[in-house]
Design a protein around this motif. Structure first.
Motif, short mmCIF file in Angstrom:
data_model
loop_
_atom_site.label_atom_id
_atom_site.label_comp_id
_atom_site.label_asym_id
_atom_site.label_seq_id
_atom_site.Cartn_x
_atom_site.Cartn_y
_atom_site.Cartn_z
N GLN A 18 19.80 9.51 7.25
CA GLN A 18 20.02 8.23 8.10
C GLN A 18 18.69 7.77 8.48
O GLN A 18 18.37 6.55 8.55
N LEU A 19 17.81 8.44 8.69
CA LEU A 19 16.44 8.14 9.25
C LEU A 19 15.80 7.42 8.10
O LEU A 19 15.17 6.22 8.33
N ASN A 20 15.86 7.78 6.71
CA ASN A 20 15.49 7.03 5.56
C ASN A 20 15.99 5.65 5.69
O ASN A 20 15.37 4.68 5.27
N SER A 21 17.36 5.51 5.91
CA SER A 21 18.24 4.34 5.69
C SER A 21 17.53 3.35 6.77
O SER A 21 17.74 2.05 6.36
N ALA A 22 16.93 3.89 7.95
CA ALA A 22 16.57 3.08 8.73
C ALA A 22 14.81 2.69 8.63
O ALA A 22 14.47 1.78 9.39
N GLY A 23 14.25 2.93 7.42
CA GLY A 23 13.12 2.68 7.17
C GLY A 23 12.09 3.94 7.18
O GLY A 23 10.92 3.40 6.65
N GLN A 24 12.54 4.95 7.50
CA GLN A 24 11.53 6.23 7.62
C GLN A 24 11.22 6.68 6.23
O GLN A 24 11.88 7.07 5.46
N THR A 25 10.00 6.72 5.86
CA THR A 25 9.52 7.09 4.53
C THR A 25 9.53 8.98 4.86
O THR A 25 8.84 9.28 5.80
N GLU A 34 10.38 5.22 0.77
CA GLU A 34 11.07 5.79 -0.36
C GLU A 34 11.54 7.35 0.41
O GLU A 34 11.13 7.89 1.52
N SER A 35 12.38 7.97 -0.17
CA SER A 35 12.88 9.17 -0.03
C SER A 35 12.81 10.11 -0.68
O SER A 35 13.56 10.04 -1.99
N VAL A 36 11.81 11.25 -0.89
CA VAL A 36 11.21 11.78 -1.99
C VAL A 36 11.68 13.37 -1.81
O VAL A 36 11.32 13.83 -0.83
N ALA A 37 12.27 13.92 -2.86
CA ALA A 37 12.32 15.66 -2.58
C ALA A 37 11.27 16.22 -3.89
O ALA A 37 11.21 15.80 -4.82
N ILE A 38 10.53 17.17 -3.25
CA ILE A 38 9.59 17.74 -4.16
C ILE A 38 10.06 19.13 -4.60
O ILE A 38 10.37 20.01 -3.74
N THR A 48 0.90 -1.28 0.13
CA THR A 48 -0.03 -0.07 -0.16
C THR A 48 0.68 1.48 -0.03
O THR A 48 1.90 1.75 0.95
N PRO A 49 0.69 2.19 -0.93
CA PRO A 49 1.37 3.33 -0.85
C PRO A 49 1.18 4.15 0.30
O PRO A 49 0.11 4.02 0.88
N VAL A 50 2.18 5.03 0.56
CA VAL A 50 2.07 5.93 1.67
C VAL A 50 1.22 7.20 1.39
O VAL A 50 0.46 7.60 2.02
N ILE A 51 1.73 7.48 0.11
CA ILE A 51 0.97 8.71 -0.39
C ILE A 51 0.43 8.37 -1.74
O ILE A 51 1.20 7.67 -2.46
#
Length: 228
Positions: free
Chosen positions: A186-193, A32-36, A2-5
């Protein structure tokens, strides 16, 4: 998965001008780690506000972690933000009359967590982000980089599935900005979207692996990168 967004054909227009967002569809998957990216007026802030439940689209749907955000009442949107989203702002938005630890635990206490449990969780976060020694300090006595680390700790307090960062290095000097970018990585590497809204490509590159460029309310580019 399921997508987060999930944005489906979202349009938002203010007054009689052109759409701030025009028929935008977007998926962001867990982890994912996304820049808008985009200049002023491109639609970045509008997209952020729609995802955060601070605004509603004129057309289309906004779903975050299974919640139809565009259908929420004002009270429902406030509860949604408390449970589903951690937000980090350019100017920190810390309460000056509360210590660092009291700023951090506030979201958890509003959500009903006991103060003892909240303090334990808050100190773990401050420790992991390298600012535990400043737990009893007031924001005015901290550097910009330290305040942003406290703000990130607060954003993570309720273990949100999504971390939204709005120009998180905009009020920082270069060195502090690089530290915050590394922290987000680092937060994203630990799994945080993570979704970072910024005009600064130098922030986007080191801490995200996908860039979405908005131009005149539309997605002009959506590029996935792999870090070396």
């Amino acid at each position: 998965m399921t997508p987060v967004i999930e944005l489906q054909r979202v349009t938002r227009t203010y007054d009689s001008g052109p759409p701030a967002l025009a028929d935008v569809s977007l998926l962001v998957q867990p982890g994912e780690s996304v820049a808008i990216l985009g200049p002023s007026g491109s639609g970045k802030s509008t997209m952020l506000n729609l995802i955060a439940g601070l605004d509603r689209p004129d057309a289309g749907t906004v779903t975050v972690d299974g919640v139809r955000v565009d259908r929420l009442s004002e009270a429902g949107a406030a509860l949604y933000r408390r449970k589903k989203i951690g937000m980090v702002f350019q100017f920190f938005n810390l309460l000056d009359d509360l210590t660092a630890i009291d700023n951090v635990v506030l979201p958890a206490q509003l959500a009903g967590m006991s103060r003892k449990e909240a303090i334990n969780r808050g100190m773990e976060l401050l420790s992991s982000l390298g600012v535990a020694r400043h737990a009893r300090a007031y924001p005015g006595r901290l550097s910009g980089g330290q305040r942003q680390r406290v703000a990130v700790s607060r954003a993570l307090m309720n273990r949100p599935p999504l971390l939204l960062a709005d120009e998180p290095t905009g009020a920082l000097d270069t060195a502090s900005g690089e530290e915050v970018a590394e922290l987000l990585r680092q937060l994203n590497s630990a799994g945080q979207t993570v979704v970072v809204v910024t005009h600064d490509l130098s922030l986007a590159r080191p801490c995200t692996n996908r860039t979405i460029e908005l131009v005149d309310g539309r997605i002009a580019a959506d590029v996935v990168r792999t870090h070396a």
